[in-house]
Write a protein that holds these residues in place. Structure first.
Motif, short mmCIF file in Angstrom:
data_model
loop_
_atom_site.label_atom_id
_atom_site.label_comp_id
_atom_site.label_asym_id
_atom_site.label_seq_id
_atom_site.Cartn_x
_atom_site.Cartn_y
_atom_site.Cartn_z
N SER A 1 27.95 -32.74 -36.33
CA SER A 1 27.33 -34.07 -36.45
C SER A 1 28.06 -34.97 -35.23
O SER A 1 29.31 -34.76 -34.92
N PHE A 2 27.29 -35.93 -34.53
CA PHE A 2 27.97 -36.54 -33.52
C PHE A 2 27.77 -38.22 -33.94
O PHE A 2 27.18 -38.87 -33.58
N ASN A 3 28.58 -38.43 -34.99
CA ASN A 3 28.93 -39.56 -35.65
C ASN A 3 30.35 -39.98 -35.73
O ASN A 3 31.26 -39.15 -35.54
N LYS A 4 30.60 -41.35 -36.25
CA LYS A 4 32.03 -41.66 -36.17
C LYS A 4 32.66 -40.87 -37.36
O LYS A 4 33.76 -40.70 -37.42
N THR A 5 31.85 -40.73 -38.31
CA THR A 5 32.50 -40.15 -39.69
C THR A 5 31.57 -38.84 -39.97
O THR A 5 30.22 -39.18 -39.70
N GLN A 6 32.12 -37.87 -40.68
CA GLN A 6 30.94 -36.77 -41.14
C GLN A 6 30.19 -37.21 -42.10
O GLN A 6 30.65 -37.84 -43.21
N PRO A 7 28.98 -36.79 -41.97
CA PRO A 7 28.06 -37.41 -43.13
C PRO A 7 28.10 -36.66 -44.42
O PRO A 7 28.77 -35.47 -44.43
N GLU A 8 27.93 -37.36 -45.46
CA GLU A 8 28.19 -36.80 -46.69
C GLU A 8 27.29 -35.59 -47.02
O GLU A 8 27.61 -34.73 -47.64
N ALA A 9 26.16 -35.34 -46.08
CA ALA A 9 25.28 -34.26 -46.16
C ALA A 9 25.94 -33.07 -45.86
O ALA A 9 25.54 -32.08 -46.30
N PHE A 10 27.19 -33.07 -45.10
CA PHE A 10 27.67 -31.99 -44.63
C PHE A 10 28.73 -31.58 -45.61
O PHE A 10 29.52 -30.54 -45.58
N GLY A 11 28.87 -32.25 -46.65
CA GLY A 11 30.31 -31.91 -47.59
C GLY A 11 29.88 -30.43 -48.26
O GLY A 11 28.98 -30.31 -48.72
N ALA A 12 31.08 -29.80 -48.31
CA ALA A 12 30.93 -28.36 -48.61
C ALA A 12 32.31 -27.94 -49.21
O ALA A 12 33.22 -28.45 -49.07
N VAL A 13 31.88 -26.77 -49.86
CA VAL A 13 33.07 -26.08 -50.43
C VAL A 13 33.73 -25.20 -49.51
O VAL A 13 35.00 -25.32 -49.15
N LYS A 14 33.05 -24.45 -48.65
CA LYS A 14 33.67 -23.78 -47.73
C LYS A 14 33.56 -24.03 -46.13
O LYS A 14 34.78 -24.23 -45.47
N ASN A 15 32.27 -24.74 -45.65
CA ASN A 15 32.30 -25.08 -44.24
C ASN A 15 31.40 -26.35 -43.97
O ASN A 15 30.18 -26.33 -44.18
N PRO A 16 32.19 -27.43 -43.81
CA PRO A 16 31.73 -28.87 -43.71
C PRO A 16 31.29 -28.72 -42.28
O PRO A 16 30.97 -30.20 -42.13
N GLY A 17 31.05 -27.94 -41.55
CA GLY A 17 30.43 -28.17 -40.13
C GLY A 17 31.89 -29.00 -39.08
O GLY A 17 32.77 -28.92 -39.59
N VAL A 18 31.33 -29.49 -38.13
CA VAL A 18 32.22 -30.09 -37.30
C VAL A 18 31.66 -31.47 -37.05
O VAL A 18 30.37 -31.71 -36.53
N CYS A 19 32.40 -32.54 -36.98
CA CYS A 19 32.10 -33.83 -36.81
C CYS A 19 32.79 -34.24 -35.42
O CYS A 19 33.99 -34.40 -35.49
N LEU A 20 32.04 -34.61 -34.43
CA LEU A 20 32.56 -35.09 -33.20
C LEU A 20 31.61 -36.28 -32.82
O LEU A 20 30.54 -36.29 -32.58
N ASN A 21 32.30 -37.57 -32.72
CA ASN A 21 31.85 -38.72 -32.13
C ASN A 21 31.53 -38.58 -30.84
O ASN A 21 30.34 -38.96 -30.38
N SER A 22 32.48 -38.07 -30.05
CA SER A 22 32.24 -37.61 -28.54
C SER A 22 33.26 -36.69 -28.24
O SER A 22 34.38 -36.49 -28.83
N PRO A 23 32.90 -35.46 -27.65
CA PRO A 23 33.67 -34.29 -27.58
C PRO A 23 34.87 -34.60 -26.62
O PRO A 23 35.79 -33.95 -26.89
#
Length: 438
Positions: free
Chosen positions: A168-190
């Motif tokens: 996700s390229f957002n300031k905060t991780q989207p709730e859609a990515f909420g997970a038990v094991k793997n919530p992905g990665v949130c990067l506003n800017s790498p």
């Protein structure tokens, strides 16, 4: 108090095992989410996989001035100032047309690469930005789910995948990515995650993360781990693995972000394109996504956002401008993908938390509504109009009523595009599939 050795074990050796441990070993001691045993494991094959881009139109996009029912007298009666005339739209049928701020999407429609789902919503809709966004992100109309629909896809259909299964390229991780094991990665800017020496907090952060990667012998086992600022992906209800404490979860996600961002930066620097992108935030983020795809990232889902759609006042010009920015960004993005030869691997879906009221308000704007339209773009899409355009006279409290449950769209994309074997463990039920994939 946690020692550095415990800290390393809980983060590097446990949660980040997918980077270093063969997949079959990682699965052996992985704790699958309930229902995952009914799903096949999806191997990540980089260049061969299909990709879903989720593009949020934040604030509540006015679907009636996006997909305009220009032939409906009720539309013009309800919007004497905001209503689009026939000459201001791109005709798609004898009833509806696209706002003429979107010529590229109009051309995609004519080429059969744009599907428009009409009247998308859910039962008993909520007009709160926060609540309705949460419902769309979790695919739970009761708004009680602790995980997101994409996070459940990661957990159930992609166990063993590395942390970049979702970015996700957002300031905060989207709730859609909420997970038990793997919530992905949130990067506003790498670039923000490179921990470059610059003094102050950056220097402390770099030292902190560098310390994580030292061998155990370099640490005093009884010495507590020192501080350092770790940013939690603020995806609302996100949680960690069963039995995993909050600190361990934070540590794991932060380390994943650091490793992933270094990988992303390396790939981004290599990609060269002749396509020009605008300087808007949405164009810049889609440019980053295109670079990740060109670099062969194993990511299945990318998430970007285009905000400003809460158009209560003087909507006409601002809404047209936002749609034009979206159109320009998508034009560059799909041209870039085609130049790479990756266009057939990608489907992009837009969504917004709700539409707007049918009638304009006294401030030449529109207030929070209910159902709206969404776009599905890419060569893999079955182009055209999907669903039925809602009535503008049979209203619910001044709003159009939904004719398509958004979870039918999600379920179709999960099973027909992302190839999840079963939508029920992810969405909680089997929803009617739609003919959206060509």
């Amino acid at each position: 108090m946690k020692t550095r050795r415990d800290f390393l074990r809980s983060t590097v050796l446990g949660a980040s095992a997918a980077w270093t441990v063969p997949m079959f070993i990682d699965r052996t001691f992985g704790q699958l989410h309930e229902g995952a045993r009914d799903l096949a494991i999806q191997p990540v094959t980089g260049k061969d996989d299909t990709i879903l881009i989720v593009l949020q139109l934040a604030g509540g996009n006015d679907g009636l001035n996006t997909l305009v029912p220009y032939a409906d007298d009720a539309y013009h009666k309800a919007r004497p100032r905001l209503g689009k005339k026939e000459k201001e739209i791109i005709k798609l049928s004898d009833h509806v047309g696209l706002n003429n701020a979107m010529p590229f999407l109009g051309s995609m429609f004519k080429e059969g690469d744009l599907g428009i789902v009409q009247g998308v919503g859910y039962p008993n809709p909520n007009r709160s930005h926060f609540v309705s966004t949460s419902i769309w992100e979790t695919a739970d109309t009761s708004n009680h789910s602790p995980t997101g629909w994409l996070g459940r896809y990661f957990d159930n259909a992609c166990p063993g995948a590395d942390p970049t299964v979702g970015i996700s390229f957002n300031k905060t991780q989207p709730e859609a990515f909420g997970a038990v094991k793997n919530p992905g990665v949130c990067l506003n800017s790498p670039e923000l995650y490179r921990w470059i020496h610059g003094g102050g907090e950056r220097a402390q952060a770099e030292e902190f993360f560098a310390d994580l990667n030292k061998p155990d012998d370099d640490h005093n086992e009884d010495e507590p781990s020192d501080g350092g600022s770790i940013a939690m992906p603020a995806g609302g209800k996100t949680g960690g693995i069963s039995g995993e404490g909050n600190l361990a979860f934070l540590e794991r996600v932060a380390l994943d972000a650091r490793v992933s961002s270094a990988k992303i930066l390396e790939l981004a620097a290599k990609h060269k394109t002749t396509v020009r992108y605008d300087g808007t935030p949405i164009a810049r983020n889609l440019n980053l996504v295109s670079r990740m795809i060109a670099g062969g990232m194993p990511t299945r889902v990318y998430y970007v956002s285009h905000g400003g759609f809460d158009t209560h006042n003087q909507q006409l010009n601002s809404h047209d401008r936002l749609l034009a920015q979206l159109d320009g960004a998508l034009k560059s993005f799909f041209a870039d993908l085609k130049e790479q030869g990756n266009d057939k691997r990608v489907v992009l879906m837009t969504f917004s938390e709700f539409g707007r009221r049918v009638s304009e308000n006294a401030s030449a704007g529109t207030d929070h509504g209910k159902a709206s339209c969404l776009f599905l773009a890419g060569p893999g899409i079955k182009g055209g109009l999907h669903g039925t355009h809602p009535s503008l006279t049979d209203l619910s409290e001044g709003d159009i009523q939904h004719t398509v449950d958004f979870r039918s769209v999600y379920g179709t994309l999960l099973t027909d595009w992302l190839k999840a074997p079963n939508m029920k463990p992810i969405l909680g039920a089997n929803y009617p599939k739609m003919g959206l994939i060509g």
